[in-house]
Design an enzyme around this catalytic site. Structure first.
Site, mmCIF file in Angstrom:
data_model
loop_
_atom_site.group_PDB
_atom_site.id
_atom_site.type_symbol
_atom_site.label_atom_id
_atom_site.label_comp_id
_atom_site.label_asym_id
_atom_site.label_seq_id
_atom_site.Cartn_x
_atom_site.Cartn_y
_atom_site.Cartn_z
ATOM 1 N N TYR A 242 15.197 30.591 8.945
ATOM 2 C CA TYR A 242 13.937 31.203 9.377
ATOM 3 C C TYR A 242 13.865 31.278 10.897
ATOM 4 O O TYR A 242 14.180 30.306 11.592
ATOM 5 C CB TYR A 242 12.748 30.368 8.899
ATOM 6 C CG TYR A 242 12.405 30.555 7.449
ATOM 7 C CD1 TYR A 242 12.057 31.807 6.947
ATOM 8 C CD2 TYR A 242 12.411 29.473 6.579
ATOM 9 C CE1 TYR A 242 11.737 31.973 5.616
ATOM 10 C CE2 TYR A 242 12.076 29.626 5.237
ATOM 11 C CZ TYR A 242 11.744 30.887 4.767
ATOM 12 O OH TYR A 242 11.422 31.041 3.455
ATOM 13 N N LYS B 262 0.839 -1.204 0.000
ATOM 14 C CA LYS B 262 0.000 0.000 0.000
ATOM 15 C C LYS B 262 0.871 1.250 0.000
ATOM 16 O O LYS B 262 2.074 1.179 0.296
ATOM 17 C CB LYS B 262 -0.923 -0.015 1.219
ATOM 18 C CG LYS B 262 -0.175 0.016 2.556
ATOM 19 C CD LYS B 262 -1.073 -0.312 3.735
ATOM 20 C CE LYS B 262 -0.291 -0.273 5.036
ATOM 21 N NZ LYS B 262 -1.097 -0.762 6.174
ATOM 22 N N ARG C 149 -10.839 -0.335 14.367
ATOM 23 C CA ARG C 149 -10.483 0.476 13.199
ATOM 24 C C ARG C 149 -11.293 0.028 11.988
ATOM 25 O O ARG C 149 -12.097 0.777 11.462
ATOM 26 C CB ARG C 149 -8.977 0.397 12.929
ATOM 27 C CG ARG C 149 -8.522 1.316 11.817
ATOM 28 C CD ARG C 149 -7.024 1.310 11.597
ATOM 29 N NE ARG C 149 -6.537 0.090 10.972
ATOM 30 C CZ ARG C 149 -5.329 -0.067 10.460
ATOM 31 N NH1 ARG C 149 -4.456 0.933 10.521
ATOM 32 N NH2 ARG C 149 -4.961 -1.202 9.920
ATOM 33 N N MET D 86 11.390 24.720 3.161
ATOM 34 C CA MET D 86 10.630 23.900 2.222
ATOM 35 C C MET D 86 11.542 23.143 1.253
ATOM 36 O O MET D 86 11.361 21.949 1.007
ATOM 37 C CB MET D 86 9.665 24.782 1.410
ATOM 38 C CG MET D 86 8.788 23.989 0.458
ATOM 39 S SD MET D 86 7.847 25.055 -0.641
ATOM 40 C CE MET D 86 6.745 25.847 0.530
HETATM 41 C C1 LIG Z 1 -0.365 -1.695 6.927
HETATM 42 C C2 LIG Z 1 -0.926 -3.003 7.316
HETATM 43 C C3 LIG Z 1 -0.101 -4.135 7.424
HETATM 44 C C4 LIG Z 1 1.396 -4.057 7.373
HETATM 45 O O1 LIG Z 1 1.856 -3.545 8.593
HETATM 46 P P1 LIG Z 1 3.406 -3.373 8.946
HETATM 47 O O2 LIG Z 1 3.394 -2.919 10.358
HETATM 48 O O3 LIG Z 1 3.920 -2.343 8.024
HETATM 49 O O4 LIG Z 1 4.065 -4.678 8.751
HETATM 50 C C5 LIG Z 1 -0.709 -5.351 7.650
HETATM 51 N N1 LIG Z 1 -2.059 -5.447 7.787
HETATM 52 C C6 LIG Z 1 -2.868 -4.372 7.717
HETATM 53 C C7 LIG Z 1 -4.325 -4.547 7.896
HETATM 54 C C8 LIG Z 1 -2.329 -3.112 7.493
HETATM 55 O O5 LIG Z 1 -3.131 -2.041 7.459
#
Ligand SMILES: *Cc1c(COP(=O)(O)O)cnc(C)c1O
Length: 387
Positions: free
Chosen positions: A261, A41, A140, A309
């Site tokens: 800055y 992702k 979640r 920046m």
């Molecule tokens: C992002 C995620 C992972 C991977 O987690 P890591 O801590 O990066 O290994 C696995 N399962 C779900 C549901 C996630 O959202």
């Protein structure tokens, strides 16, 4: 804006594909005979999903998790047709046909999503695969116990939806001693047991380093693959990313001269300041103002004043004492042998995930691979996992 050339870029980002494959095999070996997916992702945590995911596939990975359907669509053609793609954020309203046509497997996170997927299956007269996520205590994403009751009360749901996997996610896998790990596992097991037999998956990177009762049939590492530590202990993973920044100006400063800055940095004695062409717009956190550092030939060069920046000022006075000097066009290390992702994350009061996923689009990126790696067959999976 396209990617800048090596000579023009303010930062050079080097991604080690061999290290990525080694990390995949390392994790796969730890959980064998459980299978190991890859979480890719957020563009593979900022490293480029289309470049990175095929490396995992060559190392034996068959299951790839993204967060958004768009990410799956963009990645699909980089993988072989048999690769399975799952969308963690769930099945959004209106996305059903796109998901089906692309052969992407949705993670059903709620009843409403489950019914929509079932309705599509019913309208086509063929069962459709899906993952069901159960909330085991993180609140979640995923079905609650009450949702599960309702799903199971539907006599035909599992005729229309074939369960590819049942999954949940750990809230504290990076803290091996947290009581919640065993609690979530027990709760997940009890709830998953009520579903038709399916493969189950609970562990992210941190979960792999918990005992094997957390591994299930499939583990889902992300951050460990990319070289960050799965927990607070010594990092067992191989570093994947190197980042160097270009020096764009060097100047002498007198005692009392102030820098950047807000004029928040001043030297008590005369010294030297170098400005590099990386700033917070490149994902280098502003929180590193007067806190973080860069390195040159192993010498620590503290960030002097605020992170801007597009640039950062470094106090490079320490180099003179060693007979070293920086000049226009030289490179200093931001991530590499002297400064890890964990170091930067600690100084920036954040986590390595955020440093990785913010890595800027203005860097010149190179993917390097040990030539031997390019010849490795898929069967490395077995060899790697059993050795
Ligand atoms: C992002 C995620 C992972 C991977 O987690 P890591 O801590 O990066 O290994 C696995 N399962 C779900 C549901 C996630 O959202």
């Amino acid at each position: 804006m396209g990617e800048p050339s090596r000579d023009m870029a303010g930062g050079l980002l080097r991604i080690d594909l061999t290290a990525l494959a080694a990390n995949y095999l390392d994790l796969a070996r730890r959980v064998w005979p459980s299978r190991t997916a890859a979480v890719v992702k957020a563009d593979a945590y900022g490293l480029g999903a289309r470049q990175v995911a095929p490396v995992f596939e060559r190392a034996g990975c068959e299951d790839f998790f993204v967060a958004h359907l768009e990410e799956a669509l963009a990645l699909k053609s980089a993988l072989s047709p048999g690769a399975k793609l799952y969308v963690l954020n769930g099945l959004q309203p209106g996305a059903e046909t796109t998901c089906l046509t692309a052969g992407v497997i949705p993670v059903l996170n709620g009843l409403e999503q489950a019914w929509r997927w079932r309705d599509l299956a019913a309208s086509r007269g063929a069962a459709l695969p899906a993952v069901i996520q159960i909330d085991s205590g993180m609140a979640r994403l995923g079905l609650s116990e009450a949702d599960l009751d309702e799903l199971l009360a539907d006599a035909t749901f599992f005729d229309e939806v074939s369960l590819a996997l049942v999954m949940s996610h750990l809230a504290c896998s990076d803290e091996p001693a947290a009581a919640s790990n065993a609690e979530q596992r027990a709760r997940f097991a009890a709830l998953a047991d009520r579903l038709p037999a399916a493969r189950w998956s609970l562990a992210n990177s941190g979960g792999i380093f918990l005992d094997a009762s957390h591994h299930g049939n499939l583990v889902r590492p992300g951050v460990g693959l990319y070289g960050a530590s799965p927990n607070a202990g010594p990092n067992p993973m191989r570093p994947v990313v190197r980042l160097d920044a270009r020096v764009i100006q060097v100047r002498d400063v007198a005692a009392g001269d102030r820098v950047g800055y807000g004029l928040t940095y001043a030297r008590e004695t005369a010294g030297r300041i170098a400005t590099i062409a990386v700033g917070y717009a490149d994902g280098w956190p502003r929180h590193l103002s007067n806190t973080g550092a860069a390195y040159y030939q192993g010498v620590r060069l503290p960030i002097a004043g605020r992170v801007s920046m597009d640039s950062i000022t470094l106090d490079v006075s320490a180099l003179g004492e060693r007979g070293l000097a920086l000049k226009l066009g030289d490179l200093v290390e931001l991530l590499g042998p002297h400064q890890t992702l964990e170091d930067v994350a600690r100084d920036a009061a954040t986590i390595p995930y955020e440093i990785l996923t913010n890595l800027g689009r203005r860097y010149h990126r190179t993917y390097v691979e040990d030539p031997v790696m390019q010849q490795l067959p898929i069967s490395l999976r077995q060899a790697g996992a059993r050795s």
